[in-house]
Design an enzyme around this catalytic site. Structure first.
Site, mmCIF file in Angstrom:
data_model
loop_
_atom_site.group_PDB
_atom_site.id
_atom_site.type_symbol
_atom_site.label_atom_id
_atom_site.label_comp_id
_atom_site.label_asym_id
_atom_site.label_seq_id
_atom_site.Cartn_x
_atom_site.Cartn_y
_atom_site.Cartn_z
ATOM 1 N N ARG A 1 -42.413 3.624 -1.169
ATOM 2 C CA ARG A 1 -43.199 4.790 -1.624
ATOM 3 C C ARG A 1 -42.358 5.791 -2.430
ATOM 4 O O ARG A 1 -42.545 7.005 -2.330
ATOM 5 C CB ARG A 1 -43.838 5.525 -0.429
ATOM 6 C CG ARG A 1 -44.873 4.731 0.331
ATOM 7 C CD ARG A 1 -46.141 4.475 -0.453
ATOM 8 N NE ARG A 1 -47.152 3.873 0.384
ATOM 9 C CZ ARG A 1 -47.224 2.551 0.642
ATOM 10 N NH1 ARG A 1 -46.353 1.711 0.080
ATOM 11 N NH2 ARG A 1 -48.176 2.086 1.435
ATOM 12 N N SER A 26 -51.995 8.200 3.615
ATOM 13 C CA SER A 26 -50.950 8.560 4.581
ATOM 14 C C SER A 26 -50.272 9.850 4.149
ATOM 15 O O SER A 26 -49.880 9.997 2.999
ATOM 16 C CB SER A 26 -49.896 7.453 4.665
ATOM 17 O OG SER A 26 -50.467 6.273 5.171
ATOM 18 N N GLU A 76 -45.231 11.855 2.437
ATOM 19 C CA GLU A 76 -45.540 10.884 1.379
ATOM 20 C C GLU A 76 -46.353 11.571 0.272
ATOM 21 O O GLU A 76 -46.170 11.293 -0.903
ATOM 22 C CB GLU A 76 -46.330 9.693 1.939
ATOM 23 C CG GLU A 76 -46.658 8.707 0.824
ATOM 24 C CD GLU A 76 -47.560 7.561 1.222
ATOM 25 O OE1 GLU A 76 -47.260 6.872 2.203
ATOM 26 O OE2 GLU A 76 -48.569 7.353 0.513
HETATM 27 N N1 EPU Z 1 -51.754 3.121 14.751
HETATM 28 C C1 EPU Z 1 -52.147 3.828 15.856
HETATM 29 N N2 EPU Z 1 -52.892 4.960 15.666
HETATM 30 C C2 EPU Z 1 -53.246 5.404 14.449
HETATM 31 C C3 EPU Z 1 -52.836 4.681 13.312
HETATM 32 C C4 EPU Z 1 -52.102 3.530 13.491
HETATM 33 O O1 EPU Z 1 -51.846 3.466 16.955
HETATM 34 O O2 EPU Z 1 -53.909 6.437 14.371
HETATM 35 C C5 EPU Z 1 -51.000 1.868 14.940
HETATM 36 C C6 EPU Z 1 -51.838 0.670 14.505
HETATM 37 O O3 EPU Z 1 -52.654 0.236 15.534
HETATM 38 C C7 EPU Z 1 -50.773 -0.336 14.115
HETATM 39 C C8 EPU Z 1 -49.625 0.517 13.602
HETATM 40 O O4 EPU Z 1 -49.854 1.838 14.094
HETATM 41 O O5 EPU Z 1 -50.332 -1.028 15.255
HETATM 42 C C9 EPU Z 1 -49.554 0.513 12.077
HETATM 43 O O6 EPU Z 1 -50.737 1.045 11.531
HETATM 44 P P1 EPU Z 1 -51.320 0.587 10.104
HETATM 45 O O7 EPU Z 1 -51.367 -0.888 10.021
HETATM 46 O O8 EPU Z 1 -52.541 1.370 9.858
HETATM 47 O O9 EPU Z 1 -50.192 0.964 9.092
HETATM 48 P P2 EPU Z 1 -49.514 2.312 8.811
HETATM 49 O O10 EPU Z 1 -48.068 2.085 8.995
HETATM 50 O O11 EPU Z 1 -50.103 3.447 9.520
HETATM 51 C C10 EPU Z 1 -49.183 1.714 6.286
HETATM 52 C C11 EPU Z 1 -49.200 2.465 4.984
HETATM 53 C C12 EPU Z 1 -50.619 2.549 4.437
HETATM 54 C C13 EPU Z 1 -51.182 1.157 4.290
HETATM 55 C C14 EPU Z 1 -51.161 0.473 5.661
HETATM 56 C C15 EPU Z 1 -51.706 -0.939 5.632
HETATM 57 C C16 EPU Z 1 -47.425 4.113 5.042
HETATM 58 C C17 EPU Z 1 -47.039 5.521 5.287
HETATM 59 N N3 EPU Z 1 -48.704 3.812 5.183
HETATM 60 O O12 EPU Z 1 -49.869 2.510 7.250
HETATM 61 O O13 EPU Z 1 -50.530 3.141 3.144
HETATM 62 O O14 EPU Z 1 -52.508 1.216 3.805
HETATM 63 O O15 EPU Z 1 -49.805 0.433 6.111
HETATM 64 O O16 EPU Z 1 -50.935 -1.714 4.803
HETATM 65 O O17 EPU Z 1 -46.581 3.303 4.686
HETATM 66 C C18 EPU Z 1 -50.603 5.215 2.003
HETATM 67 O O18 EPU Z 1 -49.444 4.984 1.684
HETATM 68 O O19 EPU Z 1 -51.211 6.252 1.625
HETATM 69 C C19 EPU Z 1 -51.292 4.256 2.842
HETATM 70 C C20 EPU Z 1 -52.532 4.456 3.266
#
Ligand code: EPU
Length: 306
Positions: A180, A229, A295
């Site tokens: 990012r 995010s 971010e």
């Molecule tokens: N989780 C929770 N509670 C929440 C959110 C997530 O427990 O409220 C847990 C999920 O259950 C999962 C883990 O955290 O086990 C990871 O969650 P998720 O797969 O949603 O991925 P993330 O790390 O929160 C990242 C990117 C997103 C992207 C998703 C899917 C970042 C900061 N965010 O989110 O990117 O869409 O992976 O690939 O890297 C963005 O950059 O704006 C964005 C939306």
């Protein structure tokens, strides 16, 4: 240059110009004060002139894409906001090999449009971007993607206009794509990018895109105003999980709310201000750790406490 001088200069450039434009109309948060001028250059020459002259005159300039990762302060931005629309939204296949091809997209093209056009050309390799809102230019600045696949990995080259109005064609390796984050060797505006794709039957690519959007809808509040995010994930961690475990889901400041669907999203329930969002950012950092890195990008004059 004063305001009158700006206006007469900009009126002589091939561009759409709106003075005192409300930035809330230009951001997915639907938050933000006014920009001194919102300028949409009609072609590359106009963009080059705006960047060269504006910077030479020391007018603050910010280039924005879809505004889908942007928090504009309530007091707005006194300078010129440049946005690339028509004239910069072309998507086309520029070369083909037995294994695939290269697709070019202008910075103003919507990511969804790039994906559809690529799939319809029986090419794939960009499907991981499905459901990412915003423009190709924004994605090339943010190195958008998931946590494991990034647009930078498939970039062949990026077209840039630097702060002095010069055009550059930069190979992907020179851009310094990180998680990012990017480190372009020149500051200015991204004008377009070329992407390496592989052969993929369109039905398969389109089905993949649909499935990924469906998955995202389950885990992210895509139906509400947000900027995706808010924080970057620290290595090996998910900020969303940490915020949820701290019991902060649903916390509100004014009309801003830590999403009950995904805790690393802050949503605008209607009339949220940038200050409301900043209060939640502060509270999350206080509870989880002050080192959490934002971010979302900020823009504009800071909103001081009243
Ligand atoms: N989780 C929770 N509670 C929440 C959110 C997530 O427990 O409220 C847990 C999920 O259950 C999962 C883990 O955290 O086990 C990871 O969650 P998720 O797969 O949603 O991925 P993330 O790390 O929160 C990242 C990117 C997103 C992207 C998703 C899917 C970042 C900061 N965010 O989110 O990117 O869409 O992976 O690939 O890297 C963005 O950059 O704006 C964005 C939306």
């Amino acid at each position: 240059m004063d305001r009158e001088a700006w206006l007469s200069w900009l009126n002589n450039v091939k561009a759409r110009v709106r003075m005192d434009a409300p930035m809330r109309d230009r951001t997915s948060y639907r938050i933000g004060g006014r920009a001194g001028a919102l300028v949409e250059p009609g072609d590359l020459d106009a963009l080059q002139e705006i960047l060269a002259r504006g910077n030479a005159e020391r007018i603050p300039i910010r280039v924005v894409g879809g505004g889908t990762n942007l928090l504009v302060s309530d007091r707005g931005f006194r300078g010129i906001v440049v946005t690339l629309g028509k004239g910069f939204d072309e998507v086309k296949v520029t070369s083909r090999t037995d294994a695939g091809g290269v697709v070019y997209a202008g910075a103003g093209a919507q990511i969804g449009n790039l994906l559809r056009r690529t799939a319809h050309a029986d090419l794939g390799g960009l499907e991981f971007l499905a459901g990412v809102p915003g423009t190709v230019g924004g994605a090339l600045i943010m190195n958008s993607g998931t946590t494991t696949e990034f647009i930078g990995d498939v970039v062949e080259s990026v077209e840039v206009v630097d702060g002095e109005g010069r055009f550059w064609l930069l190979p992907g390796e020179e851009i310094g794509f990180r998680y990012r984050r990017t480190a372009y060797p020149v500051a200015g505006a991204v004008v377009g990018g070329s992407f390496r794709c592989v052969n993929r039957p369109r039905k398969e690519a389109l089905a993949d895109i649909r499935n990924r959007v469906r998955e995202r809808r389950k885990t992210q509040p895509l139906h509400q105003s947000s900027a995706g995010s808010v924080f970057k994930n620290p290595p090996g961690e998910s900020v969303g999980r940490l915020i949820q475990e701290a019991g902060l889901k649903g916390l509100r400041a004014g009309d801003a709310e830590i999403s009950t669907v995904h805790a690393n999203f802050i949503v605008n329930r209607g009339q949220a201000t940038a200050r409301d969002v900043e209060r939640l950012v502060l509270e999350i950092r206080r509870r989880i750790g002050t080192e959490l890195e934002l971010e979302i990008h900020r823009m504009g004059e800071p909103d001081h406490e009243a």
